[in-house]
Design an enzyme around this catalytic site. Structure first.
Site, mmCIF file in Angstrom:
data_model
loop_
_atom_site.group_PDB
_atom_site.id
_atom_site.type_symbol
_atom_site.label_atom_id
_atom_site.label_comp_id
_atom_site.label_asym_id
_atom_site.label_seq_id
_atom_site.Cartn_x
_atom_site.Cartn_y
_atom_site.Cartn_z
ATOM 1 N N ASP A 1 9.779 8.237 -17.383
ATOM 2 C CA ASP A 1 8.354 8.166 -17.714
ATOM 3 C C ASP A 1 8.093 8.370 -19.207
ATOM 4 O O ASP A 1 6.989 8.713 -19.613
ATOM 5 C CB ASP A 1 7.554 9.172 -16.881
ATOM 6 C CG ASP A 1 8.059 10.591 -17.083
ATOM 7 O OD1 ASP A 1 9.101 10.755 -17.748
ATOM 8 O OD2 ASP A 1 7.410 11.522 -16.591
ATOM 9 N N HIS B 1 24.508 -6.205 -39.373
ATOM 10 C CA HIS B 1 23.494 -5.383 -38.704
ATOM 11 C C HIS B 1 24.101 -4.074 -38.182
ATOM 12 O O HIS B 1 23.797 -3.633 -37.077
ATOM 13 C CB HIS B 1 22.835 -6.175 -37.560
ATOM 14 C CG HIS B 1 21.965 -7.290 -38.059
ATOM 15 N ND1 HIS B 1 21.566 -8.342 -37.285
ATOM 16 C CD2 HIS B 1 21.412 -7.509 -39.276
ATOM 17 C CE1 HIS B 1 20.817 -9.159 -37.997
ATOM 18 N NE2 HIS B 1 20.713 -8.682 -39.210
ATOM 19 N N ASP C 1 20.289 -0.544 -46.014
ATOM 20 C CA ASP C 1 19.219 -1.525 -45.811
ATOM 21 C C ASP C 1 18.179 -0.820 -44.949
ATOM 22 O O ASP C 1 18.401 -0.592 -43.758
ATOM 23 C CB ASP C 1 19.800 -2.761 -45.100
ATOM 24 C CG ASP C 1 18.773 -3.878 -44.924
ATOM 25 O OD1 ASP C 1 17.554 -3.614 -45.027
ATOM 26 O OD2 ASP C 1 19.207 -5.021 -44.650
ATOM 27 N N ASP D 1 11.308 -3.919 -46.820
ATOM 28 C CA ASP D 1 12.674 -4.249 -46.393
ATOM 29 C C ASP D 1 13.540 -4.273 -47.650
ATOM 30 O O ASP D 1 13.558 -5.271 -48.364
ATOM 31 C CB ASP D 1 12.641 -5.620 -45.687
ATOM 32 C CG ASP D 1 14.007 -6.078 -45.220
ATOM 33 O OD1 ASP D 1 14.960 -5.287 -45.266
ATOM 34 O OD2 ASP D 1 14.111 -7.260 -44.800
ATOM 35 N N HIS E 1 24.506 -15.356 -44.925
ATOM 36 C CA HIS E 1 23.105 -15.340 -44.488
ATOM 37 C C HIS E 1 22.227 -15.947 -45.560
ATOM 38 O O HIS E 1 22.676 -16.234 -46.662
ATOM 39 C CB HIS E 1 22.663 -13.920 -44.124
ATOM 40 C CG HIS E 1 22.806 -12.904 -45.213
ATOM 41 N ND1 HIS E 1 21.959 -12.858 -46.297
ATOM 42 C CD2 HIS E 1 23.705 -11.896 -45.403
ATOM 43 C CE1 HIS E 1 22.311 -11.853 -47.088
ATOM 44 N NE2 HIS E 1 23.386 -11.255 -46.580
ATOM 45 N N HIS F 1 13.523 -14.053 -46.492
ATOM 46 C CA HIS F 1 12.624 -14.406 -45.389
ATOM 47 C C HIS F 1 11.234 -13.932 -45.758
ATOM 48 O O HIS F 1 11.077 -13.074 -46.634
ATOM 49 C CB HIS F 1 13.107 -13.751 -44.085
ATOM 50 C CG HIS F 1 13.411 -12.278 -44.213
ATOM 51 N ND1 HIS F 1 12.433 -11.318 -44.139
ATOM 52 C CD2 HIS F 1 14.570 -11.598 -44.446
ATOM 53 C CE1 HIS F 1 12.975 -10.121 -44.300
ATOM 54 N NE2 HIS F 1 14.281 -10.252 -44.507
ATOM 55 N N HIS G 1 10.773 -9.905 -40.366
ATOM 56 C CA HIS G 1 11.029 -11.346 -40.518
ATOM 57 C C HIS G 1 9.701 -11.984 -40.144
ATOM 58 O O HIS G 1 9.449 -12.297 -38.988
ATOM 59 C CB HIS G 1 12.172 -11.808 -39.617
ATOM 60 C CG HIS G 1 13.484 -11.198 -40.020
ATOM 61 N ND1 HIS G 1 14.607 -11.271 -39.260
ATOM 62 C CD2 HIS G 1 13.856 -10.502 -41.127
ATOM 63 C CE1 HIS G 1 15.612 -10.644 -39.871
ATOM 64 N NE2 HIS G 1 15.169 -10.168 -41.003
ATOM 65 N N GLU H 1 17.625 -11.310 -51.011
ATOM 66 C CA GLU H 1 18.696 -10.415 -50.582
ATOM 67 C C GLU H 1 20.070 -11.051 -50.564
ATOM 68 O O GLU H 1 20.704 -11.155 -49.511
ATOM 69 C CB GLU H 1 18.366 -9.828 -49.210
ATOM 70 C CG GLU H 1 17.927 -10.832 -48.150
ATOM 71 C CD GLU H 1 17.610 -10.144 -46.830
ATOM 72 O OE1 GLU H 1 18.482 -9.425 -46.330
ATOM 73 O OE2 GLU H 1 16.491 -10.323 -46.317
ATOM 74 N N TYR I 1 30.320 -10.069 -48.992
ATOM 75 C CA TYR I 1 30.993 -9.230 -47.997
ATOM 76 C C TYR I 1 32.428 -9.727 -47.879
ATOM 77 O O TYR I 1 32.639 -10.890 -47.503
ATOM 78 C CB TYR I 1 30.289 -9.333 -46.638
ATOM 79 C CG TYR I 1 28.764 -9.240 -46.773
ATOM 80 C CD1 TYR I 1 28.123 -8.000 -46.770
ATOM 81 C CD2 TYR I 1 27.984 -10.395 -46.943
ATOM 82 C CE1 TYR I 1 26.747 -7.911 -46.924
ATOM 83 C CE2 TYR I 1 26.598 -10.313 -47.100
ATOM 84 C CZ TYR I 1 25.986 -9.075 -47.091
ATOM 85 O OH TYR I 1 24.618 -8.987 -47.259
ATOM 86 N N ARG J 1 24.897 -5.752 -50.814
ATOM 87 C CA ARG J 1 23.665 -6.546 -50.727
ATOM 88 C C ARG J 1 22.641 -5.875 -51.628
ATOM 89 O O ARG J 1 22.628 -4.648 -51.762
ATOM 90 C CB ARG J 1 23.162 -6.614 -49.277
ATOM 91 C CG ARG J 1 21.859 -7.373 -49.106
ATOM 92 C CD ARG J 1 21.594 -7.849 -47.665
ATOM 93 N NE ARG J 1 21.407 -6.789 -46.698
ATOM 94 C CZ ARG J 1 22.294 -6.427 -45.785
ATOM 95 N NH1 ARG J 1 23.464 -7.046 -45.713
ATOM 96 N NH2 ARG J 1 22.040 -5.454 -44.926
ATOM 97 N N GLU K 1 18.591 -6.125 -52.062
ATOM 98 C CA GLU K 1 17.412 -6.746 -51.455
ATOM 99 C C GLU K 1 16.122 -6.189 -52.036
ATOM 100 O O GLU K 1 15.880 -4.978 -52.002
ATOM 101 C CB GLU K 1 17.421 -6.503 -49.935
ATOM 102 C CG GLU K 1 16.185 -7.065 -49.233
ATOM 103 C CD GLU K 1 16.255 -6.980 -47.718
ATOM 104 O OE1 GLU K 1 16.883 -6.045 -47.199
ATOM 105 O OE2 GLU K 1 15.677 -7.867 -47.056
HETATM 106 N N1 GLY Z 1 16.894 -5.649 -42.563
HETATM 107 C C1 GLY Z 1 16.846 -6.953 -42.068
HETATM 108 C C2 GLY Z 1 16.897 -7.930 -43.156
HETATM 109 O O1 GLY Z 1 17.219 -7.598 -44.270
HETATM 110 O O2 GLY Z 1 16.562 -9.063 -42.970
HETATM 111 MN MN MN Z 2 16.921 -5.711 -45.104
HETATM 112 MN MN MN Z 3 15.541 -8.694 -45.214
#
Ligand code: GLY
Ligand code: MN
Ligand code: MN
Length: 422
Positions: A23, A225, A242, A253, A332, A336, A343, A366, A370, A388, A390
């Site tokens: 619950d 991720h 991140d 982000d 990637h 975005h 996103h 970003e 890697y 990365r 970003e």
């Molecule tokens: N943290 C998700 C991205 O960077 O898109």
């Molecule tokens: Mn991110």
């Molecule tokens: Mn991002």
């Protein structure tokens, strides 16, 4: 309502509460479109927009005030509050929706609704529509069911001045958390101890995580991720964080990658500088009239050139670009849209062409490199490095504005910042 025009009606349902276990519910998060259109943060609500009535009517169905339930679960706006605080022209208890909504649908030609978002409500709406159609001889029934996403998502892509103020705040809070983590990081700590700095800082500002923080040290940074966040931060490794927050439901982000001990090794710095150059080159492409993919193309170019300069890739730049030789290291996209969703919504292409960048858009930049273990033909000394960088960028009428520009970004800035803290 202007976009829908006379004869249209939009029906938007609030997100339902979701169980986490037995619950206990998940912390409640309003549906993004519902929030965008109403600002209303309670579950069990339905908003209806009717352009053809008066000057355009906004009708809300929501939970009634209830002394007993409010004592247990918290205050409710009630239909009175929906009118006085949220600008509804008219509001009714949710229980009355069966009585009222079919009549409103019957008067309309086109129903705008986002099918497939809240499955429970899809069935109810289709039920009402079917009933209207089955007794069509005696009454009217709307002919078209049109997806509302297109209209709302195109609107959400272009942020208002007020939205930008909130997004700047969201970015500043996330920056404060990133600096805390960078300041407090020491070899021997666990990744989740750094994650805790984000939970703390976000909560102090009345914000939440916009997604589970990724605190990835050493080769964990090559898992895009990664959210286990349970490894020990080793002296000599990098840590990639991140993490962003959601402030008044608007997301930030941000990613920073820094040395656990405050000093980059030669190899770490060599790759970091490539990612940094890619980040700057991509941001420089965020200009009115450029294509959506120009920042990505610029980042790909810098990364490919950099990987060739350090000897990880071999060959002519043009050939390497053509064969997408960077893909094992940068798999990637460079960014975005960012907004109420991390996103965020909005088309990236218009009729198969990348869309043009316009003032009001907010996007992330970003790029990353890697180097997973087991890639053949490269020196082992690069293995396990994941980086990365970003940032969140708003394209204003005067050009690109980096919302995350208070954080150290270059290798020198990071080393200077970490050096000044110890
Ligand atoms: N943290 C998700 C991205 O960077 O898109
Ligand atoms: Mn991110
Ligand atoms: Mn991002």
């Amino acid at each position: 309502m202007e976009l829908m025009g006379f004869g249209g009606i939009a029906v938007i349902a609030a997100a339902p509460e979701r169980n986490r276990s037995r619950d206990v519910t998940h912390s409640y998060r309003q549906d993004s479109d519902f929030y965008y259109l109403t600002g209303f943060c309670e579950p069990e609500a339905v908003a209806v927009l009717i352009p053809g009535r008066r000057q355009g009517e906004f009708v809300m169905f929501c939970r009634e005030r209830n002394k007993e339930r409010e004592m247990w679960d918290g205050l409710r706006a009630g239909p009175e509050g929906a009118v006085s605080k949220y600008g509804a022209d008219d509001a009714f208890p949710l229980e009355d929706i069966e009585e009222i909504l079919p009549g409103l649908l019957e008067e309309s030609e086109r129903v705008y609704y986002s099918m497939g978002v809240i499955a429970e409500f899809d069935q109810r709406l289709l039920g009402w529509m079917n009933r209207l159609h089955s007794r069509r001889q005696s009454g009217h029934a709307p002919d078209e069911l049109i997806t509302l996403d297109h209209l709302v998502h195109e609107m959400r892509l272009f942020k208002s001045a007020r939205e930008i103020r909130v997004m700047k705040r969201s970015a500043r809070i996330a920056e404060a958390a990133h600096s805390r983590a960078m300041r407090l990081c020491k070899p021997g700590m666990k990744e989740h101890e750094l994650a805790a700095e984000f939970y703390h800082e976000f909560a102090c500002h009345g914000a939440e995580c916009s997604y589970q923080p990724i605190v990835a040290s050493g080769s964990n940074a090559c898992i895009l991720h990664y959210t286990e966040n349970n490894a020990v931060l080793e002296d000599g490794d990098l840590v990639l964080i991140d993490a962003g927050c959601e402030y008044e439901l608007y997301a930030s982000d941000i990613t920073r990658t820094f040395p656990v001990n405050g000093k980059f090794s030669a190899n770490q710095k060599a790759l970091y500088e490539i990612v940094y150059a890619a980040n700057r080159a991509a941001i420089a492409q965020i200009q009115q009239g450029n294509h959506w993919n120009d920042p990505h193309d610029a980042a790909v170019r810098e990364i490919t050139r950099g990987l060739r300069d350090v000897g990880i890739l071999k060959g002519r730049l043009s050939t390497l670009l053509k064969s997408k030789a960077y893909l094992p290291y940068f798999m990637h996209k460079t960014g975005h849209w960012l907004g109420i969703d991390v996103h965020d919504v909005g088309d990236y292409k218009i009729a198969d062409n990348p869309r043009l960048l316009e003032p009001g858009m907010v996007m992330t930049v970003e790029p990353g490199i890697y180097v997973s273990s087991g890639i053949k033909g490269i020196s082992k000394s690069w293995e396990g490095i994941g980086i990365r960088l970003e940032d969140d960028v708003f394209l204003s009428r005067n050009g690109a504005e980096v919302l995350s520009d208070h954080l150290p970004s270059s290798a020198e800035e990071i080393e200077a910042f970490m050096g000044s803290q110890s």
